[in-house]
Design a protein around this motif. Structure first.
Motif, PDB file in Angstrom:
ATOM      1  N   TYR A  84      14.234   0.195  -8.350  1.00 43.84           N
ATOM      2  CA  TYR A  84      13.041   0.302  -9.177  1.00 43.84           C
ATOM      3  C   TYR A  84      13.057   1.562 -10.038  1.00 43.84           C
ATOM      4  O   TYR A  84      12.024   2.148 -10.330  1.00 43.84           O
ATOM      5  N   ARG A  89       9.395  -0.241 -13.983  1.00 43.48           N
ATOM      6  CA  ARG A  89       9.276  -0.704 -12.602  1.00 43.48           C
ATOM      7  C   ARG A  89       8.897   0.411 -11.630  1.00 43.48           C
ATOM      8  O   ARG A  89       8.720   0.149 -10.449  1.00 43.48           O
ATOM      9  N   HIS A  92       5.900  -0.111  -9.365  1.00 44.81           N
ATOM     10  CA  HIS A  92       6.065  -0.983  -8.202  1.00 44.81           C
ATOM     11  C   HIS A  92       6.526  -0.172  -6.990  1.00 44.81           C
ATOM     12  O   HIS A  92       6.062  -0.401  -5.865  1.00 44.81           O
ATOM     13  N   ILE A  96       4.644   0.292  -3.412  1.00 47.85           N
ATOM     14  CA  ILE A  96       5.308   0.027  -2.134  1.00 47.85           C
ATOM     15  C   ILE A  96       5.146   1.225  -1.198  1.00 47.85           C
ATOM     16  O   ILE A  96       4.922   1.063   0.009  1.00 47.85           O
ATOM     17  N   SER A 127      -3.006  -6.228   2.278  1.00 41.47           N
ATOM     18  CA  SER A 127      -3.408  -6.479   0.895  1.00 41.47           C
ATOM     19  C   SER A 127      -4.853  -6.061   0.662  1.00 41.47           C
ATOM     20  O   SER A 127      -5.175  -5.412  -0.343  1.00 41.47           O
ATOM     21  N   TRP A 161      -1.341  -3.571  -9.714  1.00 47.52           N
ATOM     22  CA  TRP A 161      -1.799  -4.284  -8.520  1.00 47.52           C
ATOM     23  C   TRP A 161      -2.765  -5.410  -8.880  1.00 47.52           C
ATOM     24  O   TRP A 161      -2.653  -6.526  -8.358  1.00 47.52           O
ATOM     25  N   LEU A 164      -1.097  -8.555 -10.282  1.00 48.49           N
ATOM     26  CA  LEU A 164      -0.214  -9.350  -9.430  1.00 48.49           C
ATOM     27  C   LEU A 164      -0.936 -10.576  -8.890  1.00 48.49           C
ATOM     28  O   LEU A 164      -2.139 -10.547  -8.623  1.00 48.49           O
ATOM     29  N   ARG A 179      10.583 -11.770  -0.807  1.00 40.83           N
ATOM     30  CA  ARG A 179      10.498 -10.456  -1.425  1.00 40.83           C
ATOM     31  C   ARG A 179      10.387 -10.610  -2.933  1.00 40.83           C
ATOM     32  O   ARG A 179      10.900 -11.546  -3.520  1.00 40.83           O
ATOM     33  N   ALA A 181       8.367  -8.662  -6.772  1.00 40.80           N
ATOM     34  CA  ALA A 181       7.263  -7.902  -7.351  1.00 40.80           C
ATOM     35  C   ALA A 181       6.309  -8.798  -8.127  1.00 40.80           C
ATOM     36  O   ALA A 181       5.499  -8.314  -8.899  1.00 40.80           O
ATOM     37  N   ARG A 184       1.242  -9.906  -4.732  1.00 46.49           N
ATOM     38  CA  ARG A 184       0.886  -8.829  -3.809  1.00 46.49           C
ATOM     39  C   ARG A 184       1.604  -8.999  -2.473  1.00 46.49           C
ATOM     40  O   ARG A 184       2.116  -8.030  -1.906  1.00 46.49           O
ATOM     41  N   LEU A 187       5.245  -8.028  -2.792  1.00 44.34           N
ATOM     42  CA  LEU A 187       5.460  -6.583  -2.833  1.00 44.34           C
ATOM     43  C   LEU A 187       5.266  -5.973  -1.443  1.00 44.34           C
ATOM     44  O   LEU A 187       6.003  -5.066  -1.042  1.00 44.34           O
ATOM     45  N   GLU A 190       8.348  -6.601   0.481  1.00 39.62           N
ATOM     46  CA  GLU A 190       9.402  -5.642   0.127  1.00 39.62           C
ATOM     47  C   GLU A 190       9.300  -4.411   1.027  1.00 39.62           C
ATOM     48  O   GLU A 190      10.293  -3.946   1.597  1.00 39.62           O
TER      49      GLU A 190
END
Length: 252
Positions: A84, A89, A92, A96, A127, A161, A164, A179, A181, A184, A187, A190
């Motif tokens: 990333y 990116r 992201h 994470i 989430s 966020w 997503l 997995r 991006a 939600r 991510l 991930e």
């Protein structure tokens, strides 16, 4: 210090085993053999240092920790950072990091009463908590002061966020975990897979829940609790979520 050939062989076997397994019980024959010989254990630590790593002995297990800079052995975390690294990116990766911190903060409630196998979080819980955090932090960051104070790019993280795809509870229960991006849950997966690959958690794909392993509690107790940044953000997350819960109860 000069090491014998036997000590170097013992240290090498254990070092490369740690590279593969990340965490090894002290009862493991290779670990027990190396620990019984101060010279072999010293050689192990020297090898780790030269490779940009270090050995953490929790009293129950040996953990191989990869230094973020200057290591010849990229960990899952450093690989993710590289994945990333492009400007568009980076946010992201920041999200994470928050996702992982949310999970750790929930598991790290009482260091004297860790409950491996009993504590857990669902993907939906994570989430919801991340959403609550970003909403609360945005309210405190109208002029960017909160972001500067905590060195967090709240505006960018909140924007990504909220953009997503958000699965409903029924969708989350029906869909398989993957997995990525694009959503939600993806991510979150991930972040949780990173912990799983470090042998710190177990992911139940059927239940869509993450269970901490004893190894995670050892990391928290003997490593994370000495990191000021972790303690500060953990406290911020706990305080923010408690305040949000209080507001929700007051509204009812």
């Amino acid at each position: 210090m000069n090491y014998s050939l036997e000590q170097l062989q013992q240290a090498s076997r254990l070092f490369f085993d740690l590279l593969r397994r990340k965490v090894i019980s002290l009862d493991d024959p290779a670990a027990a053999e190396c620990l019984q010989d101060n010279g072999a254990y010293d050689a192990l630590q020297y090898m780790a240092k030269e490779g940009g790593c270090r050995i953490m002995n929790s009293g129950h297990r040996l953990h191989l920790l990869v230094n973020p800079l200057g290591s010849g052995f990229a960990s899952n975390f450093t690989q993710l950072r590289n994945k990333y690294s492009r400007i568009e990116r980076k946010t992201h990766l920041h999200i994470i990091n928050i996702i992982i911190l949310v999970f750790l903060a929930e598991m790290d409630q009482d260091e004297h009463h860790f409950k491996p196998g009993q504590d857990s979080m669902s993907y939906i819980q994570i989430s919801d908590q991340v959403s609550s955090l970003f909403q609360a932090w945005m309210e405190m960051d109208s002029e960017g002061g909160f972001s500067r104070q905590w060195r967090l790019d709240i505006q960018a993280m909140h924007k990504v966020w909220t953009s997503l795809y958000m699965q409903t509870k029924s969708q989350e229960e029906a869909d398989s975990l993957s997995r990525g991006a694009g959503s939600r849950i993806g991510l979150i997966h991930e972040g949780m897979k990173l912990l799983e690959e470090e042998h710190l958690v177990f992911i139940s794909e059927n239940e869509k829940r993450i269970f901490p392993r004893e190894e995670l509690y050892e990391r928290m107790r003997y490593l994370y609790h000495d990191v000021d940044r972790y303690k500060e953000l953990k406290a911020l997350i706990g305080r923010t979520l408690t305040e949000k819960e209080g507001e929700a109860h007051a509204a009812h």
